[in-house]
Design a protein around this motif. Sequence first.
Motif, mmCIF file in Angstrom:
data_model
loop_
_atom_site.group_PDB
_atom_site.id
_atom_site.type_symbol
_atom_site.label_atom_id
_atom_site.label_comp_id
_atom_site.label_asym_id
_atom_site.label_seq_id
_atom_site.Cartn_x
_atom_site.Cartn_y
_atom_site.Cartn_z
ATOM 1 N N GLN A 20 0.665 -1.184 -0.112
ATOM 2 C CA GLN A 20 -0.151 -0.015 -0.022
ATOM 3 C C GLN A 20 0.856 1.123 -0.050
ATOM 4 O OE1 GLN A 20 -2.755 0.397 3.473
ATOM 5 N NE2 GLN A 20 -4.236 1.374 2.145
ATOM 6 N N PHE A 21 2.046 0.949 1.025
ATOM 7 C CA PHE A 21 2.933 2.326 0.873
ATOM 8 C C PHE A 21 3.440 2.745 -0.637
ATOM 9 C CE2 PHE A 21 7.153 4.102 1.596
ATOM 10 C CZ PHE A 21 6.956 5.347 2.122
ATOM 11 N N THR A 22 4.208 1.475 -1.068
ATOM 12 C CA THR A 22 4.871 1.850 -2.311
ATOM 13 C C THR A 22 3.863 2.168 -3.564
ATOM 14 O OG1 THR A 22 4.962 -0.846 -2.307
ATOM 15 C CG2 THR A 22 7.114 0.776 -2.110
ATOM 16 N N ASN A 23 2.648 1.659 -3.385
ATOM 17 C CA ASN A 23 1.644 1.805 -4.404
ATOM 18 C C ASN A 23 1.372 3.218 -4.510
ATOM 19 O OD1 ASN A 23 -1.948 1.942 -4.699
ATOM 20 N ND2 ASN A 23 -0.686 0.842 -6.393
ATOM 21 N N ASP A 24 1.269 3.917 -3.110
ATOM 22 C CA ASP A 24 0.929 5.280 -3.000
ATOM 23 C C ASP A 24 2.065 6.043 -3.653
ATOM 24 O OD1 ASP A 24 -1.380 5.289 -1.853
ATOM 25 O OD2 ASP A 24 -0.650 5.649 0.188
ATOM 26 N N GLU A 25 3.139 5.548 -3.347
ATOM 27 C CA GLU A 25 4.665 6.450 -3.745
ATOM 28 C C GLU A 25 4.995 6.353 -5.213
ATOM 29 O OE1 GLU A 25 5.729 8.679 -2.079
ATOM 30 O OE2 GLU A 25 4.735 8.455 -0.012
ATOM 31 N N SER A 26 4.420 5.124 -5.745
ATOM 32 C CA SER A 26 5.007 4.820 -7.217
ATOM 33 C C SER A 26 4.803 6.123 -7.932
ATOM 34 C CB SER A 26 4.161 3.895 -7.891
ATOM 35 O OG SER A 26 4.494 3.871 -9.079
ATOM 36 N N CYS A 27 5.688 6.637 -8.755
ATOM 37 C CA CYS A 27 5.402 7.846 -9.569
ATOM 38 C C CYS A 27 4.642 7.523 -10.877
ATOM 39 C CB CYS A 27 6.943 8.373 -10.080
ATOM 40 S SG CYS A 27 7.693 7.694 -11.454
ATOM 41 N N GLY A 28 4.479 6.355 -11.040
ATOM 42 C CA GLY A 28 3.547 6.344 -12.161
ATOM 43 C C GLY A 28 4.224 6.163 -13.732
ATOM 44 N N LYS A 29 5.460 6.048 -13.657
ATOM 45 C CA LYS A 29 6.181 6.231 -14.929
ATOM 46 C C LYS A 29 6.181 4.822 -15.543
ATOM 47 C CE LYS A 29 10.448 7.442 -17.232
ATOM 48 N NZ LYS A 29 11.379 8.600 -17.259
ATOM 49 N N CYS A 30 6.260 3.921 -14.768
ATOM 50 C CA CYS A 30 6.435 2.362 -15.432
ATOM 51 C C CYS A 30 5.053 1.587 -14.978
ATOM 52 C CB CYS A 30 7.684 1.464 -14.726
ATOM 53 S SG CYS A 30 9.472 2.325 -14.812
ATOM 54 N N THR A 31 4.571 1.228 -16.024
ATOM 55 C CA THR A 31 3.082 0.502 -15.890
ATOM 56 C C THR A 31 3.388 -0.829 -14.772
ATOM 57 O OG1 THR A 31 3.175 0.659 -18.351
ATOM 58 C CG2 THR A 31 1.331 -0.649 -17.179
ATOM 59 N N THR A 32 4.655 -1.297 -14.960
ATOM 60 C CA THR A 32 4.591 -2.561 -13.893
ATOM 61 C C THR A 32 4.603 -2.160 -12.494
ATOM 62 O OG1 THR A 32 6.966 -2.360 -14.355
ATOM 63 C CG2 THR A 32 5.887 -4.410 -15.402
ATOM 64 N N CYS A 33 5.310 -1.013 -12.440
ATOM 65 C CA CYS A 33 5.216 -0.467 -11.036
ATOM 66 C C CYS A 33 3.890 0.337 -10.543
ATOM 67 C CB CYS A 33 6.520 0.571 -10.951
ATOM 68 S SG CYS A 33 6.553 1.526 -9.236
ATOM 69 N N ARG A 34 3.187 1.030 -11.506
ATOM 70 C CA ARG A 34 2.115 1.725 -11.244
ATOM 71 C C ARG A 34 0.976 0.548 -11.265
ATOM 72 N NH1 ARG A 34 1.786 4.259 -15.956
ATOM 73 N NH2 ARG A 34 0.358 2.799 -16.607
ATOM 74 N N ASP A 35 0.875 -0.049 -12.097
ATOM 75 C CA ASP A 35 -0.364 -1.068 -12.127
ATOM 76 C C ASP A 35 -0.185 -2.405 -11.648
ATOM 77 O OD1 ASP A 35 -1.634 0.868 -13.415
ATOM 78 O OD2 ASP A 35 -1.532 -0.022 -15.610
ATOM 79 N N GLY A 36 0.979 -2.831 -11.579
ATOM 80 C CA GLY A 36 1.563 -4.028 -10.856
ATOM 81 C C GLY A 36 1.228 -3.873 -9.093
ATOM 82 N N SER A 37 1.549 -2.676 -8.857
ATOM 83 C CA SER A 37 1.409 -2.801 -7.399
ATOM 84 C C SER A 37 0.020 -2.422 -6.942
ATOM 85 C CB SER A 37 2.032 -1.366 -6.975
ATOM 86 O OG SER A 37 1.649 -0.295 -7.491
ATOM 87 N N ASP A 38 -0.857 -1.827 -7.841
ATOM 88 C CA ASP A 38 -2.273 -1.901 -7.706
ATOM 89 C C ASP A 38 -2.754 -3.380 -7.671
ATOM 90 O OD1 ASP A 38 -3.078 0.780 -7.679
ATOM 91 O OD2 ASP A 38 -3.415 1.016 -9.997
ATOM 92 N N ALA A 39 -2.324 -4.175 -8.792
ATOM 93 C CA ALA A 39 -2.690 -5.352 -8.690
ATOM 94 C C ALA A 39 -2.448 -6.225 -7.255
ATOM 95 C CB ALA A 39 -2.287 -6.101 -9.857
ATOM 96 N N LEU A 40 -1.240 -5.992 -6.991
ATOM 97 C CA LEU A 40 -0.520 -6.615 -5.889
ATOM 98 C C LEU A 40 -1.373 -6.358 -4.650
ATOM 99 C CD1 LEU A 40 3.393 -6.374 -5.926
ATOM 100 C CD2 LEU A 40 1.821 -8.535 -6.287
#
Lengths: 623, 127
Positions: free
Chosen positions: A448-468
């Motif tokens: 939840q923390f990293t999902n909040d903090e992801s800058c959104g540039k990479c799909t894997t980080c942005r959407d991947g953390s959403d899915a996790l």
Amino acid sequence: MAARRIELMTCAGTGCVASGAFNIREALEKEIVNRGLQGEVAVVTTGCNGFCCQGPLLVVMPDKVFYGYLKVEDIPLLVEEHLLKGRPVEKFMFVPPEKKTPVPLISDIPFFKKQVLLVLRNKGIIDPEQIWDYIARDGYVALEKALTQMTPDEVIEEVTKAGLRGRGGAGFPAGSKWRLTRRQGNPIKYLIANCDEGDPGAYMDRSLLESDPHSLIEGMIIAAYAIGATRGFLYVRTEYPLAIKRMEIALTQARELGLLGEKILGMPFSFDIEIRQGSGAFVCGEASSLIRSIEGESPEPRQRPPRTAEVGLWGCPTVLNNVETLANVPIIIDRGAEWFSGIGTATSKGTKIFSLVGKINNTGLIEVPMGITLREIIYDIGEGIPGKKAFKAVQTGGPSGGCLPASMIDLPVDFDSLVEAGSMMGSGGMIIMDEETCMVDVARFFIQFTNDESCGKCTTCRDGSDALLEVLTRITKGEGKEGDIEFLGELSLAIGDASLCGLGTSLPNPVLSTLRYFKDEYLAHVQEKRCPALVCKNLIKYYIQPGKCIGCHACAKNCPVGAVKGEAKEIHIIDETKCTKCGTCLGVCPKKASAIVKLSGEEARNVTVLKYPIPIVKAAAQA
Amino acid sequence: MAKLTLEELRKGREDARSKIHLRGGEFKGRVIVHTGTCGISAGARDIVLAFLNQKESRSANDILVTTSGCAGLCSREPMATVEMMDGPPVKYGDLTAEKAARIFEEHILGGRIVQEYVIGIGSERGG
């Protein structure tokens, strides 16, 4: 004039200030005057002492007596007894957990005994707002040595030989970074100290700035001399007001004495430092994002190479080191690489500062030699888990790190051992967890923390953390499905592989490490709808054991939502349709009865619940 | 403040060191003034100040002036115990500021016990 005979080293780190340190200081100053002790007894304001759970605290010097949990109303007695009459006051001294005898001297307190203070050598001993206090403790000796006796290449060589690795997370050798920048043709080079400390529960860098700002300034000047930079930046979070204030004072004092600015100490080297405040974005811990933030752009990382050591701030070669890394530099230059590399392990040299927090008796800031075991940290320095509960896991490295199980308690703490075990050193957060911690919930918290903090540039980080996050939340709510666990594992690997910066590549670590060491807990949540640690609210129920209830009515009286039914001398019951699972009833149930328990899974589903409260006498007769 | 030369930095460091010596210096001896209630009413506070004045005027940063509770011989207050690294603890009684000055000079700095003020030498047995 009479000499001073006592100095009261009063901790004024953020923790102690929050618990009233300035009121204590004021009360001390007033009472010292009341007792006519002004002149012979002085109050010294210091930075963080480290033993944060004891605050507000002070150490009486030269007696070395440690007093904690002070209250303003305690001060008259303390001043009369100890300062006037020379009788240390036992009731304000530290008493180790589950013991009765107080430990008077700071040097005998277990929390301090196993620590090795290099970077924090001045904590609690100097006033961070007095540059001469720092100078008195061999401050700026290393600068003098570097500027007068060493070439920049020799400084780099010394730092390389010392084996200094970056304290901010990845552990990259500082000397290599410096050499790469020095070699660049561009005559303009920059130095940045990274104090964008974002890990939950971590405050190493903040405390360093608050307790000994000049150790960072001195380290920065030497580093700048080595790489050939004339401008330096300290990037610090705006949410660290006390650290920023003390740093500003320190910079002004250093400038006034000519330790910063044109021709430092009359030598042909000029350098100055500016503070840049970040508004608290976790992604700024990453070098290229931080640089963009200083440039005034939105902090998104960029593709590397070229490395920031080659193309950094405003396109110029830039060394970016963590605060703690730079604060190690004066020690290495002053004492020598050989001495420094005698501390630590084969590949991790020196010490590391950790903030020891969570379910541990002694919380605070510690500095330990690399290679110390988790057991020594948790049981010797931390003095174990409160309430004699079992140690379950330790989380290191913040959201980028991982959770290590109790079975790894003898693991030596160094860069490589932690990575091998599936976690990382990170910047030094160390969160201790006991048996009442749900590891799936912990993984969910960090995602939840990293999902909040992801800058959104990479799909894997942005959407991947959403899915996790979505899957983890579902599992903790008791809605886990077959295949969820496998999905978490696969997605984690994909996010790690395909994200650009450190935030994305390491964000799956809390999931991967808990899957690796605590898979049974995931399985219990998904297959049995059971939370073994009895944490996940949707999977537990509070239950009053009819045979044990003494009808004291405390649970019913304290329940904030009126979910407990029953009158005095009746066996009480909990109305599950109203219960919010806040746990108040469990907390107020008398120890002698211990009638209330938490249940989960099959046990919760199968337990027989009374339909209505019944008198205890009647219940006994029925039995 | 003017910009420092290397020389000024070194000199300033020595001065600064002496200013914070209570926080972790090496001490070659200490004088303990007994400041229990009985000691204070007999004038022990003046004795503390007298020793501190001596320390200050002689820049004796390696000597600690400290206090402790009643030494148990209330009739001889104000009292002080001098503990030098290389000698036995010496208890002095019926002190005045002048006597304190002499003890500081002769015993603490000079290493010669001031016999006429002594009420005991050694640990808790002499008196």
